[in-house]
Design a protein around this motif. Sequence first.
Motif, PDB file in Angstrom:
ATOM      1  N   ASP A 455      -4.293   4.767  -6.626  1.00  0.00           N
ATOM      2  CA  ASP A 455      -5.547   5.119  -5.959  1.00  0.00           C
ATOM      3  C   ASP A 455      -5.524   4.752  -4.478  1.00  0.00           C
ATOM      4  OD1 ASP A 455      -7.292   6.212  -8.062  1.00  0.00           O
ATOM      5  OD2 ASP A 455      -7.023   4.269  -8.987  1.00  0.00           O
ATOM      6  N   SER A 456      -4.903   3.631  -4.146  1.00  0.00           N
ATOM      7  CA  SER A 456      -4.892   3.156  -2.756  1.00  0.00           C
ATOM      8  C   SER A 456      -4.121   4.083  -1.836  1.00  0.00           C
ATOM      9  CB  SER A 456      -4.290   1.751  -2.689  1.00  0.00           C
ATOM     10  OG  SER A 456      -2.951   1.748  -3.179  1.00  0.00           O
ATOM     11  N   TRP A 457      -3.252   4.930  -2.390  1.00  0.00           N
ATOM     12  CA  TRP A 457      -2.460   5.825  -1.550  1.00  0.00           C
ATOM     13  C   TRP A 457      -3.325   6.834  -0.815  1.00  0.00           C
ATOM     14  CZ3 TRP A 457       2.590   7.422  -4.613  1.00  0.00           C
ATOM     15  CH2 TRP A 457       3.338   6.272  -4.878  1.00  0.00           C
ATOM     16  N   ILE A 458      -4.475   7.173  -1.369  1.00  0.00           N
ATOM     17  CA  ILE A 458      -5.369   8.132  -0.710  1.00  0.00           C
ATOM     18  C   ILE A 458      -5.742   7.628   0.679  1.00  0.00           C
ATOM     19  CG2 ILE A 458      -7.685   9.144  -0.753  1.00  0.00           C
ATOM     20  CD1 ILE A 458      -5.892  10.518  -2.665  1.00  0.00           C
ATOM     21  N   ASP A 459      -5.994   6.327   0.804  1.00  0.00           N
ATOM     22  CA  ASP A 459      -6.363   5.749   2.101  1.00  0.00           C
ATOM     23  C   ASP A 459      -5.156   5.561   3.002  1.00  0.00           C
ATOM     24  OD1 ASP A 459      -9.054   5.558   1.321  1.00  0.00           O
ATOM     25  OD2 ASP A 459      -8.662   3.671   0.281  1.00  0.00           O
ATOM     26  N   ILE A 460      -3.968   5.427   2.417  1.00  0.00           N
ATOM     27  CA  ILE A 460      -2.755   5.223   3.211  1.00  0.00           C
ATOM     28  C   ILE A 460      -2.269   6.535   3.812  1.00  0.00           C
ATOM     29  CG2 ILE A 460      -0.318   4.567   3.081  1.00  0.00           C
ATOM     30  CD1 ILE A 460      -1.073   2.527   0.950  1.00  0.00           C
ATOM     31  N   ALA A 461      -2.327   7.617   3.046  1.00  0.00           N
ATOM     32  CA  ALA A 461      -1.821   8.914   3.500  1.00  0.00           C
ATOM     33  C   ALA A 461      -2.711   9.492   4.597  1.00  0.00           C
ATOM     34  CB  ALA A 461      -1.729   9.886   2.330  1.00  0.00           C
ATOM     35  N   THR A 462      -2.104  10.267   5.485  1.00  0.00           N
ATOM     36  CA  THR A 462      -2.871  10.934   6.555  1.00  0.00           C
ATOM     37  C   THR A 462      -2.759  12.449   6.488  1.00  0.00           C
ATOM     38  OG1 THR A 462      -1.025  10.850   8.126  1.00  0.00           O
ATOM     39  CG2 THR A 462      -2.520   8.971   8.108  1.00  0.00           C
TER      40      THR A 462
END
Length: 717
Positions: A455-462
């Motif tokens: 789930d945290s990858w959504i905030d990491i990806a641009t």
Amino acid sequence: MIEVEDLIALVRAYNPRTDATLIRQAYAYGAAMHDGQMRRSGEPYFTHPVEVASLLTEQRLDDATIVTALLHDTIEDTRSTYSEIEARFGTEIAGMVDGVTKLTNLELTSSETKQAENFRKLFMAMSKDLRVILVKLTDRLHNMRTIRHMASHKQGQKAHETMEIYAPLAGRMGMQWMREELEDLSFSVLNPEARTSILRRFAVLQRESGDVIRRITNDIEIELNRAKIEASVMGRAKRPFSIWRKMEEKEIGFSRLSDVYGFRIVVGPDADCYRALGVIHQRWRSVPGRFKDYISQPKSNGYRSIHTTVSGRDGKRVEVQIRTREMHEVAERGVAAHWSYRDGVRAENRFAVDPAEWLRMMNERFEEASDHAEFMEAVKLEMYTDQVFCFTPKGDVVKLPKGATPIDFAYSIHTRIGHRTVAAKVDGMRVPLWTRLRNGQSVEIVTAEAQAPQDSWIDIATTGRAKSAIRRALKAERRSGHIRLGRELARAAFAQVGKRATDKALRTAAASLGLSRDEDLLAAIGASEISARSVVANLYPELAQVPPAPDVAPEEAIVGLDPKAHFDRAPCCQPVPGERIVGISNKGHGVTVHAIDCPRMAEFEDQPDRWIDLQWQPGHHAPRNAVTLEMVISNAPGVLGRICILIAEQNANIADLRFVDRKPDFFRLLIDVEVRDREHLHGVIMAADTESDVAQVRRHREEGTRRVPFRSERATA
């Protein structure tokens, strides 16, 4: 207004083979259709299409585009029709005029959902013929140049729309000059005080420093002449909005800005670009971190140039761009360079790219977006970002937007690589996945077969591509989990009435509820969108209506209240029969029943008149008292199903289930269980605690309250 022969002369200057008769016919037809129509400025309306056509001649566009500009408002604003234009001017021009009309009718400043759908239509129209958007952008440019004649509220609306959509679109298509002018024209409407302030600062700076641009231009020309490099040198002050944006981004005042001037060197052969760069760096000190080579690593729209910033005369920083004449043509005209004519034929420019490739790429990415918000996010990310260039361990170049992370890098290579990413190395050093990548770095992605998107990858990806892929994977994973949970809940609910949840029964129930597949039904049950009990009731209504046992009726469950009084169990402590309770009067709105040890009772210590001494009615209570349990369970196949069965075996019903944390090795979830009383609750907790894959089970209370005595916790392995 420009006369028709003057317009033809502008076209003939770059296209001697122009069809003058076609342009005359279009000019006459447009003038006739718009006859009697006036602009807000008081000018005849037809002056606008003619000005748009004139602006397009500066981009050396073909006859079809010029004619489209002359006719672009006829279908929308006059009695003209598509069929009539097609009969007079052919299918190609009619299609382009129709395309511009559709773009004009898009309400791009409406609600977010509608805006997303309009963006989809906009890109579809652009994909059919990109000349349509060239006409529309030029149409918007002329309207913004004359925006002072509009009503004030319309000015703000058009300026916002231009700043948010048309300006970045022009820049993304390589037409940087148009982007800058559209931004500055919008800026003058949206923040006129700031723009005026910057212009005043420039005036003061010029009085104090003299003609800096002329002096630095002369300095550069002298150095290039010494090196025997033939070149033209141009300099200018940056536009007010560009200055304002830098001040906002860097949070500094005008006086602290350094590179407010920009200079461009246009040379002959490619090799002279690097020779000129050497001359500039030998004469002036370069500013670290401000060098970009877009010749060896061109942008996706074909832009090529060398950018460097140096400390020039009097220590002032200036930006210098170096490019060849061919590169300069693409940099100036962007996508329009693809259609530029010279001497009556399409001009060959080896650096001009087919912009349809970019549009196809964008459409492919946007088609992956599953909802409007995701689509808009992808559009804005794609249009508003600059690029960085990184390398794979094999030396392949990967283009990413500024601010991209190793997660974006992994997904740009392949979705499968992105899904399995566990770590990254940048220039040989292990770095966190949220690290921002920089130009020229080498990136290695470490993968593992068992890894899955977090789930945290959504905030990491641009990048839109990475975000879309992560969301799709998470949605698929959740659906799979919901199906598994739904199957167990259905099995338990069917077992309570002596039936089996067979595939046929589930398909029948799904069809009766308007669902196409039994998996959709199970997913809905697992996601708490449909209760398993209601599914059973739908199939076996006679079995689902179980006659009530000699339970205490809800209205008789509390002793100490008026029989007509309404009461609710407090959600903060969720008291159940067998626990000591107290009531808090809500002044005409019933009574809230709290457990005697509920921490919230401290709030009512100074209001003794609201306290009511209560107790539970003796006897057998119905299993209707919902209590929330918090569990930490192993992330392994079958665990959740076994827990549901254990709860069902205690004759307790699961009213709701919510995942609050998902990790590769465990899940944390909240389960609402309906119980009779304190002893019943104790039995449910003890039964769950006997399961070896349950690391923790406790009664959940609202945040900030203490736990009740019922709990069972084991150290997590």
